[in-house]
Every structure is written in C-alpha cells, then in structure tokens.
Write an enzyme that holds these catalytic residues in place. Structure first.
Site, PDB file in Angstrom:
ATOM      1  N   GLY A 140       0.795  -1.217   0.000  1.00 63.38           N
ATOM      2  CA  GLY A 140       0.000   0.000   0.000  1.00 63.38           C
ATOM      3  C   GLY A 140       0.829   1.269   0.000  1.00 63.38           C
ATOM      4  O   GLY A 140       0.463   2.259  -0.638  1.00 63.38           O
ATOM      5  N   SER A 141       1.945   1.264   0.706  1.00 67.04           N
ATOM      6  CA  SER A 141       2.755   2.490   0.788  1.00 67.04           C
ATOM      7  C   SER A 141       3.297   2.876  -0.578  1.00 67.04           C
ATOM      8  O   SER A 141       3.260   4.056  -0.969  1.00 67.04           O
ATOM      9  CB  SER A 141       3.912   2.299   1.780  1.00 67.04           C
ATOM     10  OG  SER A 141       3.418   2.187   3.097  1.00 67.04           O
ATOM     11  N   ASN A 172      -7.033   3.715   9.567  1.00 61.83           N
ATOM     12  CA  ASN A 172      -6.356   2.501  10.035  1.00 61.83           C
ATOM     13  C   ASN A 172      -6.318   2.375  11.548  1.00 61.83           C
ATOM     14  O   ASN A 172      -6.085   1.283  12.065  1.00 61.83           O
ATOM     15  CB  ASN A 172      -4.926   2.458   9.478  1.00 61.83           C
ATOM     16  CG  ASN A 172      -4.139   3.704   9.789  1.00 61.83           C
ATOM     17  OD1 ASN A 172      -4.602   4.810   9.542  1.00 61.83           O
ATOM     18  ND2 ASN A 172      -2.958   3.547  10.325  1.00 61.83           N
ATOM     19  N   GLN A 210      -7.208  -0.397   4.405  1.00 64.32           N
ATOM     20  CA  GLN A 210      -8.049  -1.037   5.423  1.00 64.32           C
ATOM     21  C   GLN A 210      -9.427  -1.411   4.878  1.00 64.32           C
ATOM     22  O   GLN A 210     -10.174  -2.135   5.539  1.00 64.32           O
ATOM     23  CB  GLN A 210      -8.219  -0.108   6.633  1.00 64.32           C
ATOM     24  CG  GLN A 210      -6.934   0.199   7.382  1.00 64.32           C
ATOM     25  CD  GLN A 210      -6.358  -1.013   8.113  1.00 64.32           C
ATOM     26  OE1 GLN A 210      -7.090  -1.952   8.456  1.00 64.32           O
ATOM     27  NE2 GLN A 210      -5.048  -1.021   8.345  1.00 64.32           N
ATOM     28  N   SER A 227      -3.308  -3.241  -0.028  1.00 66.36           N
ATOM     29  CA  SER A 227      -2.202  -4.077   0.438  1.00 66.36           C
ATOM     30  C   SER A 227      -2.718  -5.470   0.766  1.00 66.36           C
ATOM     31  O   SER A 227      -3.691  -5.628   1.502  1.00 66.36           O
ATOM     32  CB  SER A 227      -1.557  -3.438   1.679  1.00 66.36           C
ATOM     33  OG  SER A 227      -0.446  -4.193   2.091  1.00 66.36           O
ATOM     34  N   HIS A 269      -1.660  -8.071   2.627  1.00 69.97           N
ATOM     35  CA  HIS A 269      -1.643  -8.740   3.936  1.00 69.97           C
ATOM     36  C   HIS A 269      -2.734  -8.242   4.880  1.00 69.97           C
ATOM     37  O   HIS A 269      -2.880  -8.758   5.990  1.00 69.97           O
ATOM     38  CB  HIS A 269      -0.266  -8.616   4.590  1.00 69.97           C
ATOM     39  CG  HIS A 269       0.082  -7.256   5.104  1.00 69.97           C
ATOM     40  ND1 HIS A 269       0.099  -6.968   6.452  1.00 69.97           N
ATOM     41  CD2 HIS A 269       0.438  -6.109   4.477  1.00 69.97           C
ATOM     42  CE1 HIS A 269       0.460  -5.709   6.623  1.00 69.97           C
ATOM     43  NE2 HIS A 269       0.677  -5.160   5.441  1.00 69.97           N
ATOM     44  N   THR A 299      10.932  -7.555 -12.139  1.00 73.26           N
ATOM     45  CA  THR A 299      10.176  -8.783 -12.358  1.00 73.26           C
ATOM     46  C   THR A 299       9.063  -8.913 -11.320  1.00 73.26           C
ATOM     47  O   THR A 299       9.289  -8.733 -10.123  1.00 73.26           O
ATOM     48  CB  THR A 299      11.122  -9.999 -12.269  1.00 73.26           C
ATOM     49  OG1 THR A 299      12.168  -9.831 -13.222  1.00 73.26           O
ATOM     50  CG2 THR A 299      10.372 -11.290 -12.554  1.00 73.26           C
ATOM     51  N   CYS A 354       2.482   0.643  12.090  1.00 71.57           N
ATOM     52  CA  CYS A 354       3.603   1.312  11.428  1.00 71.57           C
ATOM     53  C   CYS A 354       4.293   2.308  12.336  1.00 71.57           C
ATOM     54  O   CYS A 354       5.379   2.783  12.038  1.00 71.57           O
ATOM     55  CB  CYS A 354       3.118   2.011  10.162  1.00 71.57           C
ATOM     56  SG  CYS A 354       2.314   0.893   9.006  1.00 71.57           S
TER      57      CYS A 354
END
Length: 395
Positions: A70-71, A151, A179, A199, A201, A237, A324
């Site tokens: 996401g960042s 978040n 989120q 993101s 995860h 890649t 974070c």
C-alpha cells in the site's frame, strides 16, 4: 489462551492463498516477460490474477498495477497526480490530518518541491465532511487524497460524496483503501475514484505485495525505473507467487464478506458495550460509520504501552494505534486529529477483530481489559491526581 486482535496490523494468510502460492512456485516459475512457453504460462497466471483483482473493485484489468504494498501505491498515485498537475501550473493538494504516514510523508516531501498542502481538520467522530473538501478547493488544486477507512479508529469516509465534489471540479481523487479493500464493497467506477491503493496482507494475503488502481487516462509515473513490466509503470520482475496469493485471498475474502461483516459487527458492538462499562473511557470515532471489526478506545489515567504489555501476558495481541508507528512514544496523530488531548491519547487501545475471533474471545478481552485498566490505575500518579480532583477528568 491466545487471542489475536490486531487484524488491522496484519492478518494470517489464508489456506487458499498459501495453496495458490505453493502451486505457483512449483508450476509457474517462469519469468512473465520471457517469450518462450514457460514464461508465457507465467504471464497467463499473472494476467488472470490481475483480472480477478480488477473484478472485485469493478475496474478493468489494465487499470491494475502490482506494487510492493500500500505504501508504494500511495506514493506512486500521489506523486503522479502532483507532478502532472505541476506541469499545468497546479500545485495545491488537499488531504486530511489523520492519513497514514505513507500519505502524510509523501505530502511533506512534495512541500519541499514547491507544492502547497491543505490538511483538513477531522471532526470528533472521525469522519470528513465533503462540503469542507469543496470549500478547500482552489483553482490550482490538482489532487484530493482521503483514506477510505482510517487505520486506527476504523471510521469509514463518505468517499462517493467526496469524489462527486472532485469530479464536479475536475480534480483528481486518490484513496488509501488499505483497510477497506476486503471488508468493504468498493466500486471504483460508480464512486468515481481515480486512484486506489491496497495491500495484500490486510485481507489474508502475503506481505510485500499490493496493487494500485489507476483509472485509464489518469497520469501515472513510475517510481521504479528499469524494465517495461507493468506497462512501463513499475519496473522489476513481478512477484508472481505473491500476486497469485493476493488474488486468491481477495476472492475468498469477498466471497465471505457479507456474512463476515454481520458476524464481526455483532462481536464489535458487544466489545464496545463491554469496554464502555469501564469508568472514564471513550470510544474513538463514530460508533456506526466504522469497519466491522474495529474497536478503538481511550482510557484516562493509564499508559497504552503498559496496557498492551499486560494484555500480552494474558494472551491478547492488540495495539495502541497503527502498527507502522509502534515503538514511538509520541501519541497517535490520528487521536490528536480527532481532538483527544495528549494525556488521553496516550491511554489508547486498538482491538481489531477478524476471521478467527469468537464470542468467547470477546468476553475474555472485556474481562482482561477491565482487570488490567483497574490494576494500572491502582498505582498511576495521573489517576491519583484525577481522583483527588487535582486534575479534572476529561472523559
């Protein structure tokens, strides 16, 4: 007893994601950019994952760009819109004071490059008002970036209404939806979103992979230069196993979403009701316009870090705010943005429920938090001053 209640920080990988990745690593090890058969088989798998992800948010597959998370997606979207705007003489960006640091730090960097940034104040309920976005617009505004769901406190923003304002004024709109993708139904076409970051995860996929939706025709500049992967917008890649795992996890999450939202909302509301019984405590953010599994509280007279450590001893994994910023002694900028004072913001607790949590988990958490808060207040000089009247209660 072991209870994981920090799903906003990350989620356990689903079996569907693990199986998809394992198969991909065994059978599709080719480089998607290679022209021979093995490479083209890998490319087919890559493009199928792109189509699967695009369909979830009602995008076209060519509008999906794979990133490291996401960042990176936030950075690429914001910088692309900003630099394209600058070429047209537009150097003003609107955002909010409670964005993720992936957005705020990018905006700080752009300020050093000559951009002006307006950070909208956040109301106590943690919800941005579209009319305030419109009032902040200037002729030189090139981008509005507002997160889909916060978040830390989980509040859901009126994205469709904010996008309508931006579309009417022909200003590009980006949303950090890290989120929101998975727990919420998102339609980028109907909502008029120009850029969206996600993101893997956060919805039971692997770490280190995410995606950026960029509406066809909007500016998009590469952050990483080199090869021509991702239509020349992101060299390197592709992380094919990660991408395949992300697509599998997202499909599974979306298939279960409606039923899971109902279940988690029930658990969330029970948890909120239980924690409200603790004197001098307060829920952070709107009680209803929030993610199904998010519970964020402040408890007066304690330190959030001590609370977390003692809950960990009782087998509960939680956080005081964004993962974070873990380790920072500064109070959460999100809680300060919604008006919590410094001392109160220090006594925060974020519990984010997910797929594995049960009603029994919730009852145990309520009991454990009550015990720990009472214990910590027992030897807290701050609590002593509050009780003696030396310092007035705020909550």
């Amino acid at each position: 007893m072991s209870i994981y209640a920090d799903h906003a920080a990350t989620t356990a990988m689903s079996e569907a994601a693990i199986e998809a990745m394992t198969r991909c690593m065994r059978e599709y090890y080719g480089n998607p950019s290679s022209l021979y058969r093995i490479g083209q088989q890998a490319k087919e798998v890559l493009e199928q994952a792109r189509e699967d992800i695009a369909s979830v948010i009602h995008a076209e597959s060519r509008e999906i760009y794979f990133t490291s998370g996401g960042s990176e997606a936030d950075n690429q979207a914001i910088r692309s819109a900003a630099l394209a705007g600058k070429k047209k003489g537009k150097n003003h960006i609107i955002s909010t004071a409670f964005e993720h640091h992936a957005v705020l730090h990018t905006l700080e960097q752009l300020k050093t490059e000559g951009f002006e940034v307006t950070l909208l104040d956040v109301h106590e309920n943690g919800v941005i008002r579209p009319e305030e976005v419109e009032a902040a617009l200037r002729p030189e505004t090139c981008l509005v970036t507002v997160m889909y769901a916060n978040n830390e406190i989980g509040t859901i923003q009126p994205i469709r209404e904010i996008c309508a304002v931006c579309r009417a004024h022909q200003v590009l709109f980006h949303t950090d939806a890290v989120q929101a993708v998975g727990p919420l139904s998102i339609d980028v076409q109907a909502e008029n979103i120009d850029y969206l970051s996600a993101s893997s995860h956060k919805f039971h996929g692997p770490k280190g992979v995410g995606f950026l939706y960029a509406r066809k025709g909007v500016p998009l500049l590469p952050l990483i230069n080199g090869g021509a992967q991702e239509k020349g917008k992101r060299a390197g890649t592709e992380n094919l196993p990660g991408i395949v795992g992300m697509a599998a996890a997202l499909k599974e999450t979306v298939a279960e979403r409606d039923a899971e939202a109902v279940r988690l909302t029930g658990l969330r509301d029970r948890l909120i009701a239980g924690l409200k019984e603790i004197p001098h405590s307060a829920l952070n953010g709107d009680a209803e316009k929030r993610l199904p599994g998010n519970v964020s509280f402040c408890f007066e007279g304690i330190e959030g870090e001590s609370l977390l450590l003692l809950l960990d001893e009782k087998g509960i994994s939680a956080s005081s705010g964004s993962a974070c910023t873990s380790g920072s002694l500064d109070p959460s900028h999100v809680l300060l943005a919604i008006g919590r004072v410094h001392d109160v913001a220090h006594g925060s607790l974020r519990l984010t429920l997910g797929r594995e949590n049960t009603p029994e988990d919730v009852e145990y958490i309520i009991s454990a938090v009550k015990d720990v808060v009472s214990y910590l207040r027992g030897f807290s000089p701050v609590w002593r001053d509050l009780q003696s009247g030396k310092t007035p209660f705020i909550l």
